[in-house]
Structure formats: C-alpha cells, structure tokens
Design an enzyme around this catalytic site. Structure first.
Site, mmCIF file in Angstrom:
data_model
loop_
_atom_site.group_PDB
_atom_site.id
_atom_site.type_symbol
_atom_site.label_atom_id
_atom_site.label_comp_id
_atom_site.label_asym_id
_atom_site.label_seq_id
_atom_site.Cartn_x
_atom_site.Cartn_y
_atom_site.Cartn_z
ATOM 1 N N THR A 161 45.932 45.125 39.350
ATOM 2 C CA THR A 161 45.029 44.899 38.222
ATOM 3 C C THR A 161 45.581 43.922 37.194
ATOM 4 O OG1 THR A 161 44.126 47.108 38.490
ATOM 5 C CG2 THR A 161 43.868 46.110 36.329
ATOM 6 N N THR A 186 49.351 49.598 40.221
ATOM 7 C CA THR A 186 49.934 50.877 39.799
ATOM 8 C C THR A 186 49.862 51.952 40.888
ATOM 9 O OG1 THR A 186 47.816 51.515 38.822
ATOM 10 C CG2 THR A 186 49.442 50.506 37.356
ATOM 11 N N GLN A 210 56.083 71.103 44.920
ATOM 12 C CA GLN A 210 54.792 70.529 44.505
ATOM 13 C C GLN A 210 54.725 70.389 42.984
ATOM 14 O OE1 GLN A 210 51.565 72.877 46.127
ATOM 15 N NE2 GLN A 210 52.385 72.758 48.197
ATOM 16 N N CYS A 211 55.609 71.108 42.274
ATOM 17 C CA CYS A 211 55.583 71.029 40.800
ATOM 18 C C CYS A 211 56.019 69.643 40.354
ATOM 19 C CB CYS A 211 56.533 72.046 40.188
ATOM 20 S SG CYS A 211 56.096 73.732 40.540
ATOM 21 N N SER A 222 47.602 47.312 45.576
ATOM 22 C CA SER A 222 48.813 47.981 46.061
ATOM 23 C C SER A 222 48.522 49.123 47.018
ATOM 24 C CB SER A 222 49.679 48.447 44.895
ATOM 25 O OG SER A 222 49.165 49.601 44.303
ATOM 26 N N SER A 223 47.251 49.498 47.185
ATOM 27 C CA SER A 223 46.926 50.488 48.213
ATOM 28 C C SER A 223 47.203 49.923 49.608
ATOM 29 C CB SER A 223 45.450 50.884 48.136
ATOM 30 O OG SER A 223 45.142 51.225 46.821
ATOM 31 N N THR A 272 56.267 58.993 38.929
ATOM 32 C CA THR A 272 55.048 59.287 39.692
ATOM 33 C C THR A 272 53.838 58.819 38.881
ATOM 34 O OG1 THR A 272 56.047 61.244 40.661
ATOM 35 C CG2 THR A 272 53.675 61.230 40.629
HETATM 36 N N1 ASP Z 1 44.245 49.543 42.846
HETATM 37 C C1 ASP Z 1 45.098 48.808 41.939
HETATM 38 C C2 ASP Z 1 46.423 48.600 42.642
HETATM 39 O O1 ASP Z 1 47.197 49.506 42.737
HETATM 40 C C3 ASP Z 1 45.239 49.539 40.661
HETATM 41 C C4 ASP Z 1 46.178 48.901 39.665
HETATM 42 O O2 ASP Z 1 46.698 47.826 39.810
HETATM 43 O O3 ASP Z 1 46.393 49.504 38.636
HETATM 44 O O4 ASP Z 1 46.684 47.512 43.086
#
Ligand code: ASP
Length: 349
Positions: free
Chosen positions: A19, A95, A285-286, A64-65, A172
């Site tokens: 983003t 992110t 998981q916490c 980044s996905s 995280t």
């Molecule tokens: N989907 C975006 C990514 O991780 C979200 C971001 O950049 O905040 O590339």
C-alpha cells in the site's frame, strides 16, 4: 546518552510493493505505484536529513500476500551485494506479510552490523492522511542513526510502524485498519518516536565484533505446516497435518501456556509423528506470554513425548526459524537443539 553522528549516512531504500507505494494519479483518478527513483522529489522532507538515499525497486511490485521465499532470497542477496556501500537499509513492504519477511530476514543474516528496517503503511503515501510519510521518514532516520563511534544504533532487522520500532521476529500484524497495525507483546519496543526518537539501548542487540562480515544464508527449507488446535478438532484432521509426508516439521499452536487435548488419540498421533522423525514445535495461541510445558499435565505429556518448546515465539518467528534451521541443518536432532536456543532475540528464556 547517545550522540548519533548520522550526517553522512547512506541509505538504500528497497521497494517491494504494498500500500505505501501507491499515489493518486489525478488524470486516471486512481491509485498507481509510486516511482521511488524520484523519492527525494516526492517526499521532500527526506532532503532535510542530508543523507545519501538511493532506491531499488523490485519488479514486479507485489501485494505482500504474494510473497514467496524467492523474494526473501532476492532481498538477502541484494543487501549482501550492497552491504559495504550503505549504512542502513529500509525495506518498503506490504503490511500483510511484513512480520514473516522481517522474521525470515533476521535469521537469514547472521552477525548483522547494520539496520534493516521494514516499514509500510495503512494508507497510500499519496493520500492526505497517509501514515506512510511518517513511517518512511522515521525509518530512514533510524536506519541512518549511529553512535559516536560510528556504529549503527540499531543493528537489527526491525519493523517500524506508527512511532514504534520493534524487533522484526517479535512482531505480528494485529489490526487491518488502525495505524497501529503491529504489536510486539513479548518484547518491548527497541525505540519510540515522539518529538525525538528514544532508543531502548538495553534491549537492542549489538554484535560482539563490529568488523565481522555477516553471513547470508539463502537456503531455506519450507517444509513446515501449522496445526492450530481448537475444541472440536477431529482425529482425521490432526493425523493429516501431523503425519503428512510433505512436512519435516509441524508448529502446534496450543492453548495458554502450551496445553493441548489430553485425549488418547491426540497423544498417540503426537507419538506417531515423533516416531516418524517429525520435528514438533509448541507455541501458544496467546498473543502474549510463553509456553511452559511444566505447569499442566496437558503440557507435560507433550514435553515428555519430545515436543520442543517455542517459548514466547510468534508464529511468524517460529516459522522463519524452522525455515532457516532446516535449510542449514540436515539432521532433525540438531534442528531440535537449536530451536530451543535463542539465536536472534526471537525468544526469551
Ligand atoms: N495487501 C497489502 C499488502 O500487504 C496491504 C498493505 O500493504 O498494507 O501488500
């Protein structure tokens, strides 16, 4: 008290996508990737630092996905090839998987003496209320900061976001809309930015020898899966994940202090997987706190069976550590020993 002497620092800004790198294109009335070779023209505030700032843009730019281990290898190789030329590196990254990338890079680079700061934003840099400018400007300042001897103030792989500098492998993503998108529950911030940037020197890791050349490990073994237990999980599902021949290690996300169901079928599947040579790593998981398999009977049986403790590791940190250790070590016994050792500040023991 630090006395940063950072007037002549040189920084390499590496743009991978996400983003932050979007800007409004008034003609198309749409968001378009920003040209980072023009960074000083686009973010004129950076000129006030008088640093040498160069940029490197990955192609293609990705959300980044879509991050894959190949990107981590490319990042490590780029940093290795430019290591002597720059005092610090700022990586602009989406992110969504930033915590994974920062965790993996922290393991891939051993004996780091320079800052590698990941940052990004929740709103594109071209939007009026963007958090991207502050994140970028402060990341550059942190990457350039040196002490009076000329050593980096933060020679670590970090994430800087919303005024907080966090150890990358402790971080995280916890929020998809607030500016405070990241948390590092088990490790205090390495620095906080207010009117000035306050460095938490007692926490920042420093190399034993500043003159040593870092080692870049670019072989990762990603044959890991994650078993998140939950009430109602079935024997078939657990067996499928624990005993698959596709994985060399399984991270088990357990409850609380590392507790798992005590049912016979669950314990026998754990034993079966271990007997087949699988590496099993217990993390909680916490969001905060640590695995301690000595407290409850339900944790003790995992420990007695031979499950390793991930202590207070994040999922991202545990995954990254396994990728790295399995990449450099052939024998699972050695991997298991190293898993319970703090290598890059990723666990508190
Ligand atoms: N989907 C975006 C990514 O991780 C979200 C971001 O950049 O905040 O590339």
């Amino acid at each position: 008290m630090n006395n940063p002497s950072n007037t002549k620092s040189s920084i390499l800004l590496i743009y991978t996508g996400g983003t932050i790198g979007m800007k409004e294109d008034p003609t198309a009335q749409a968001l378009k990737p920003f040209d980072f070779s023009q960074i000083l023209a686009e973010v004129p505030e950076l000129r006030k630092f008088a640093y040498k700032i160069d940029s490197h843009t990955f192609s293609p730019l990705i959300d980044s996905s879509d991050v894959e281990p190949g990107l981590w290898v490319s990042l490590a190789e780029l940093i290795e090839s430019k290591y002597d030329e720059y005092d610090g590196f700022v990586i602009l990254h989406g992110t969504d998987t930033m915590a994974y990338s920062a965790s993996v890079l922290s393991f891939m680079i051993e004996d780091l003496t320079k800052p590698i700061i990941f940052t990004g934003s929740q709103l594109p840099i071209g939007m009026p209320r963007t958090d991207g400018k502050e994140n970028l400007i402060s990341s550059v300042e942190i990457a350039a900061a040196k002490d009076i001897e000329g050593h980096a103030l933060v020679p670590e792989v970090c994430i800087y976001f919303d005024n907080m500098l966090m150890r990358g492998n402790r971080t995280t993503k916890v929020n998809s809309d607030h500016f405070r998108a990241f948390r590092s529950e088990n490790c205090p911030p390495l620095a906080e930015a207010g009117i000035s940037i306050r460095y938490n020197q007692s926490i920042i890791r420093k190399p034993e020898n500043w003159n040593v050349k870092p080692t870049f490990h670019t072989h990762l073994d990603t044959r890991v899966s994650i078993l998140k237990i939950h009430p109602g999980i079935t024997e078939g599902v657990v067996e499928h994940i624990l005993c698959s021949t596709e994985s060399r290690a399984v991270i088990i996300e357990t409850y609380g202090a590392g507790n798992a169901p005590s049912k016979d079928w669950f314990i026998s599947l754990i034993n079966k997987a271990l007997a087949n040579g699988k590496i099993l790593l217990n993390i909680t998981q916490c969001l905060a706190g640590s695995v301690n398999m000595d407290i409850y009977a339900t944790g003790k049986c995992l420990k007695n069976a031979g499950v390793c403790s991930g202590y207070d590791s994040t999922t991202e940190g545990a995954l990254a550590k396994l990728f790295y250790l399995m990449g450099i070590l052939k024998e699972n016994v050695r991997v298991k020993e190293m898993l319970e050792t703090d290598l890059r500040g990723e666990i508190s023991k």
